[in-house]
Design a protein around this motif. Structure first.
Motif, PDB file in Angstrom:
ATOM      1  N   SER A 107      -3.256  -0.904  -7.352  1.00  0.00           N
ATOM      2  CA  SER A 107      -2.945  -1.926  -6.344  1.00  0.00           C
ATOM      3  C   SER A 107      -2.166  -3.070  -6.979  1.00  0.00           C
ATOM      4  O   SER A 107      -2.435  -3.467  -8.114  1.00  0.00           O
ATOM      5  CB  SER A 107      -4.230  -2.469  -5.714  1.00  0.00           C
ATOM      6  OG  SER A 107      -4.933  -1.441  -5.069  1.00  0.00           O
ATOM      7  N   THR A 115       4.491 -10.065   5.099  1.00  0.00           N
ATOM      8  CA  THR A 115       4.567  -9.001   6.107  1.00  0.00           C
ATOM      9  C   THR A 115       5.894  -8.273   5.981  1.00  0.00           C
ATOM     10  O   THR A 115       6.944  -8.897   5.859  1.00  0.00           O
ATOM     11  CB  THR A 115       4.447  -9.587   7.531  1.00  0.00           C
ATOM     12  OG1 THR A 115       3.161 -10.203   7.671  1.00  0.00           O
ATOM     13  CG2 THR A 115       4.599  -8.510   8.596  1.00  0.00           C
ATOM     14  N   ALA A 144       5.463   2.428   4.017  1.00  0.00           N
ATOM     15  CA  ALA A 144       4.471   1.522   4.625  1.00  0.00           C
ATOM     16  C   ALA A 144       3.158   1.565   3.833  1.00  0.00           C
ATOM     17  O   ALA A 144       2.554   0.526   3.544  1.00  0.00           O
ATOM     18  CB  ALA A 144       4.230   1.911   6.084  1.00  0.00           C
ATOM     19  N   LEU A 145       2.723   2.771   3.458  1.00  0.00           N
ATOM     20  CA  LEU A 145       1.484   2.922   2.688  1.00  0.00           C
ATOM     21  C   LEU A 145       1.625   2.302   1.296  1.00  0.00           C
ATOM     22  O   LEU A 145       0.704   1.642   0.803  1.00  0.00           O
ATOM     23  CB  LEU A 145       1.127   4.407   2.567  1.00  0.00           C
ATOM     24  CG  LEU A 145       0.706   5.094   3.876  1.00  0.00           C
ATOM     25  CD1 LEU A 145       0.722   6.607   3.724  1.00  0.00           C
ATOM     26  CD2 LEU A 145      -0.674   4.620   4.322  1.00  0.00           C
ATOM     27  N   GLU A 148       1.516  -1.460   1.602  1.00  0.00           N
ATOM     28  CA  GLU A 148       0.124  -1.930   1.746  1.00  0.00           C
ATOM     29  C   GLU A 148      -0.595  -1.918   0.402  1.00  0.00           C
ATOM     30  O   GLU A 148      -1.390  -2.811   0.101  1.00  0.00           O
ATOM     31  CB  GLU A 148      -0.610  -1.063   2.772  1.00  0.00           C
ATOM     32  CG  GLU A 148      -0.144  -1.344   4.194  1.00  0.00           C
ATOM     33  CD  GLU A 148      -0.607  -0.331   5.219  1.00  0.00           C
ATOM     34  OE1 GLU A 148      -0.574  -0.644   6.422  1.00  0.00           O
ATOM     35  OE2 GLU A 148      -0.993   0.795   4.829  1.00  0.00           O
ATOM     36  N   LYS A 149      -0.309  -0.925  -0.408  1.00  0.00           N
ATOM     37  CA  LYS A 149      -0.898  -0.847  -1.751  1.00  0.00           C
ATOM     38  C   LYS A 149      -0.440  -2.025  -2.610  1.00  0.00           C
ATOM     39  O   LYS A 149      -1.178  -2.493  -3.491  1.00  0.00           O
ATOM     40  CB  LYS A 149      -0.476   0.470  -2.409  1.00  0.00           C
ATOM     41  CG  LYS A 149      -1.135   0.760  -3.747  1.00  0.00           C
ATOM     42  CD  LYS A 149      -2.542   1.263  -3.592  1.00  0.00           C
ATOM     43  CE  LYS A 149      -3.117   1.751  -4.921  1.00  0.00           C
ATOM     44  NZ  LYS A 149      -4.542   2.118  -4.813  1.00  0.00           N
ATOM     45  N   TYR A 152       1.152  -5.990   0.875  1.00  0.00           N
ATOM     46  CA  TYR A 152       1.824  -6.391   2.115  1.00  0.00           C
ATOM     47  C   TYR A 152       1.004  -6.016   3.351  1.00  0.00           C
ATOM     48  O   TYR A 152       0.228  -5.043   3.325  1.00  0.00           O
ATOM     49  CB  TYR A 152       3.180  -5.686   2.256  1.00  0.00           C
ATOM     50  CG  TYR A 152       4.256  -6.154   1.336  1.00  0.00           C
ATOM     51  CD1 TYR A 152       5.154  -7.149   1.720  1.00  0.00           C
ATOM     52  CD2 TYR A 152       4.418  -5.574   0.079  1.00  0.00           C
ATOM     53  CE1 TYR A 152       6.174  -7.556   0.870  1.00  0.00           C
ATOM     54  CE2 TYR A 152       5.430  -5.979  -0.778  1.00  0.00           C
ATOM     55  CZ  TYR A 152       6.303  -6.973  -0.380  1.00  0.00           C
ATOM     56  OH  TYR A 152       7.303  -7.376  -1.220  1.00  0.00           O
ATOM     57  N   LYS A 153       1.220  -6.740   4.420  1.00  0.00           N
ATOM     58  CA  LYS A 153       0.818  -6.267   5.741  1.00  0.00           C
ATOM     59  C   LYS A 153       2.029  -5.482   6.257  1.00  0.00           C
ATOM     60  O   LYS A 153       3.122  -6.030   6.376  1.00  0.00           O
ATOM     61  CB  LYS A 153       0.519  -7.431   6.681  1.00  0.00           C
ATOM     62  CG  LYS A 153       0.180  -6.973   8.098  1.00  0.00           C
ATOM     63  CD  LYS A 153       0.053  -8.142   9.058  1.00  0.00           C
ATOM     64  CE  LYS A 153      -0.196  -7.622  10.479  1.00  0.00           C
ATOM     65  NZ  LYS A 153      -0.227  -8.734  11.473  1.00  0.00           N
ATOM     66  N   ALA A 154       1.837  -4.189   6.542  1.00  0.00           N
ATOM     67  CA  ALA A 154       2.948  -3.340   6.989  1.00  0.00           C
ATOM     68  C   ALA A 154       2.844  -3.092   8.488  1.00  0.00           C
ATOM     69  O   ALA A 154       1.793  -2.693   8.981  1.00  0.00           O
ATOM     70  CB  ALA A 154       2.936  -2.018   6.239  1.00  0.00           C
ATOM     71  N   ARG A 156       4.437  -0.890  11.459  1.00  0.00           N
ATOM     72  CA  ARG A 156       5.256   0.302  11.695  1.00  0.00           C
ATOM     73  C   ARG A 156       5.831   0.251  13.114  1.00  0.00           C
ATOM     74  O   ARG A 156       5.074   0.195  14.094  1.00  0.00           O
ATOM     75  CB  ARG A 156       4.408   1.556  11.495  1.00  0.00           C
ATOM     76  CG  ARG A 156       3.877   1.730  10.069  1.00  0.00           C
ATOM     77  CD  ARG A 156       2.612   2.574  10.084  1.00  0.00           C
ATOM     78  NE  ARG A 156       2.109   2.878   8.745  1.00  0.00           N
ATOM     79  CZ  ARG A 156       1.321   2.068   8.048  1.00  0.00           C
ATOM     80  NH1 ARG A 156       0.962   0.883   8.547  1.00  0.00           N
ATOM     81  NH2 ARG A 156       0.886   2.424   6.855  1.00  0.00           N
ATOM     82  N   TYR A 498       8.325   1.302  -4.680  1.00  0.00           N
ATOM     83  CA  TYR A 498       8.583   0.292  -3.651  1.00  0.00           C
ATOM     84  C   TYR A 498       9.854  -0.502  -3.961  1.00  0.00           C
ATOM     85  O   TYR A 498      10.665  -0.758  -3.068  1.00  0.00           O
ATOM     86  CB  TYR A 498       7.403  -0.659  -3.478  1.00  0.00           C
ATOM     87  CG  TYR A 498       7.580  -1.533  -2.249  1.00  0.00           C
ATOM     88  CD1 TYR A 498       7.460  -0.973  -0.978  1.00  0.00           C
ATOM     89  CD2 TYR A 498       7.922  -2.869  -2.342  1.00  0.00           C
ATOM     90  CE1 TYR A 498       7.660  -1.727   0.164  1.00  0.00           C
ATOM     91  CE2 TYR A 498       8.123  -3.644  -1.204  1.00  0.00           C
ATOM     92  CZ  TYR A 498       7.990  -3.069   0.042  1.00  0.00           C
ATOM     93  OH  TYR A 498       8.206  -3.815   1.177  1.00  0.00           O
TER      94      TYR A 498
END
Length: 562
Positions: A107, A115, A144-145, A148-149, A152-154, A156, A498
């Motif tokens: 993480s 975001t 997106a996953l 989040e790792k 971030y707030k992702a 979709r 990323y």
């Protein structure tokens, strides 16, 4: 997580007299291709001028000065200085940290409090969900996953293609040749047939095109019957799409399609007029982007109709107001590169500073016999059929090799969809992919099922463990060290995937890790009861954590048994 390159950089830096800075040294360090050449290597070419010596001499000289508690020994090899780390010293840090973190291992914190919105998938309603939309869906879902790792707030976004002249054509085709009962029984299939027939008939009957444009104008003007047919087409399409999204376990936070922005484009045009950015060109309204070496961005056609760019401008403004995004990613094919440069350019001209944080994430195409797939010409491969075939093949394999497996249906779904998704994601996103069902459904080699099987094999070892509490103390074999070095890289690979907006970075890493573990498994008796048993099982547990979490970040399940 321990940074071996950082440790080596500090050792080299302390051995030098200021000839190079830490950042330069770090960037020059390489990983040798063969393990007998050490864990890391530093090339001495860049020191030749400053030290007035040949690189081979420099390597000989410096290798005697490089020391550190984590370093076992240093060996010159021509112009390179190869370092061998103290395996147990490093491993005693790496393995326990993975086991302590569990699924949270890897993480990041870069996205905390931020975001990111992802415009992804975006199929056209009333058309089958083809292989052509797989890439946007799975690349977007994985990003997106991964986001989040990273903290971030992702969000979709599924920007459905639910508006445009094609719906006038489809309404016309339905009125001429459609049968309501047939459409109700098989909505997407029948609508697809009507769509293809319209274009076939239009080749010899040009009046059809005019009728299609007229039907769409009536839809835009709110003619009740046209809206009723369009709404029916949309509702039936979404039901069909949900079946496919459920198979792939892909979810969305926002389903606003093109039609949603119909009443929001006036605001965009007003803003452009207010800032005197609109110009008339051959009867159409455009924003010039000469300063960005781009063609003019078409905002309104000569007949007053708005275009994709107008909608995308309205969508961007709405999304910033709704989600206050820090980053916006558009996972759309590379053929739209100019379009997004224009949209971002217009937003910047409007003075929106957040436009600097919008990125187009392009990708290559799926090809069929070397040609682009086309729904209009009927040259299309249906994603649902591919997924179902993959699941069926996986079910047959399970029945043949492990007939007593519990939850066989769920495992077949995980393995079948995993094969299709991984086949896409392991490819660099900019490359075109020639569609091959045989390659996609292969379960051996560099495939999703291979990694899933490796994960299941490691879990089997843990279930057979003769001891309950495992603890890492030391390992003496070379093969375990190769696995440990790869496990250490997991956080770095997530961050790199990323930063490069490329899930293939992570997919290729998982292949390497699975291959390394299987090599280890083939050479070492893992469950042998000796002083290193707890350490070996700790390593196995760490492999399970990394493979499971790595597959999850690609949108793929990792069954415990296969």
């Amino acid at each position: 997580m321990i940074d071996l390159k950082g440790i080596y950089t500090e050792s080299i830096l302390s051995a030098l007299n200021g000839e190079l800075d830490a950042q330069t040294i770090y960037s020059l360090i390489e990983t040798p291709k063969h393990q007998h050449l050490g864990d890391l290597a530093f090339p001495c070419f860049s020191l030749a001028k400053a030290m007035k010596k040949a690189p081979i001499e420099i390597a000989e000289h410096l290798s005697q000065k490089i020391k550190g508690p984590e370093i076992d020994h240093v060996q010159p090899a021509g112009p390179y200085i190869n370092v061998f780390f103290s395996k147990n010293e490093i491993a005693r840090t790496i393995i326990p940290s993975i086991l302590t973190a569990g699924a949270a291992f890897g993480s990041g914190e870069d996205g905390i409090g931020k975001t990111v919105v992802l415009d992804m998938s975006s199929p056209n309603i009333a058309k089958p969900f083809s292989m052509g939309h797989l890439r946007s869906t799975v690349i977007g879902n994985s990003l997106a996953l991964i986001a989040e790792k990273m903290g971030y707030k992702a969000v979709r976004l599924n920007h459905l293609g639910d508006w445009g002249t094609q719906f006038g054509k489809l309404i016309t085709a339905y009125r001429k040749w459609g049968v309501e009962e047939d459409v109700q029984e098989n909505p997407i299939g029948e609508l697809f047939k009507l769509y293809i027939r319209f274009h076939q008939e239009a080749e010899t009957d040009p009046i059809l095109e005019e009728e299609g444009r007229k039907a769409f104008k009536e839809l835009e003007d709110g003619v009740e019957e046209n809206i009723r047919i369009w709404t029916w087409f949309r509702d039936e399409s979404l039901k069909a799409f949900m079946t496919i999204y459920d198979l792939m376990n892909v979810k969305f936070d926002d389903w606003n399609g093109e039609a949603f922005y119909n009443d929001k484009m006036g605001e965009v045009i007003a803003l452009l007029e207010e800032q005197k950015l609109l110009e008339t060109s051959e009867g159409a309204e455009v924003v010039r982007l000469d300063d960005k070496q781009l063609p003019p961005c078409l905002i309104k056609k000569s007949d007053g109709a708005t275009l994709y760019a107008t909608r995308d401008l309205a969508a961007a403004i709405y999304r910033q107001q709704e989600y206050h995004f820090d980053e916006a990613l558009y996972i759309v094919g590379q053929e739209q590169t100019i379009h997004f440069k224009q949209v971002f350019g217009v937003l910047k001209k409007l003075g929106f500073s957040w436009a600097d944080h919008m990125k187009h994430v392009p990708f290559g195409l799926y090809l069929k016999d070397g040609k682009k797939m086309s729904t209009r010409k009927g040259r299309v491969i249906l994603l649902e059929e591919v997924l179902n075939e993959a699941i069926s093949l996986a079910a047959n394999n399970i029945k043949a090799k492990n007939p007593g497996l519990q939850n066989a249906e769920d495992v077949a779904k995980a393995v079948g969809t995993g094969a299709v998704l991984f086949h896409d994601l392991k490819n660099d996103r900019m490359n075109n992919i020639e569609f091959s069902l045989e390659d996609m459904l292969a379960f051996e080699g560099e495939t999703g099922p291979y990694i899933q099987y490796t994960h299941a094999r490691a879990n089997t070892l843990l279930r057979k463990s003769p001891i309950e509490d495992v603890e890492f103390t030391s390992l003496s074999d070379e093969d375990s060290w190769e696995v440990i070095k790869l496990l250490r890289l997991f956080p770095e690979m997530i961050s790199k995937a990323y930063t490069q907006l490329s899930p293939s970075v992570l997919a290729k890493y998982l292949i390497d890790t699975a291959q390394s573990f299987n090599k280890y498994y083939g050479k070492v008796r893992i469950l042998e009861q000796d002083s290193e048993l707890g350490s070996r099982l700790s390593l196995v547990q760490a492999v399970v954590i990394v493979l499971s979490e790595g597959l999850r970040l690609l949108g793929i399940s990792a069954p415990d048994q296969m």
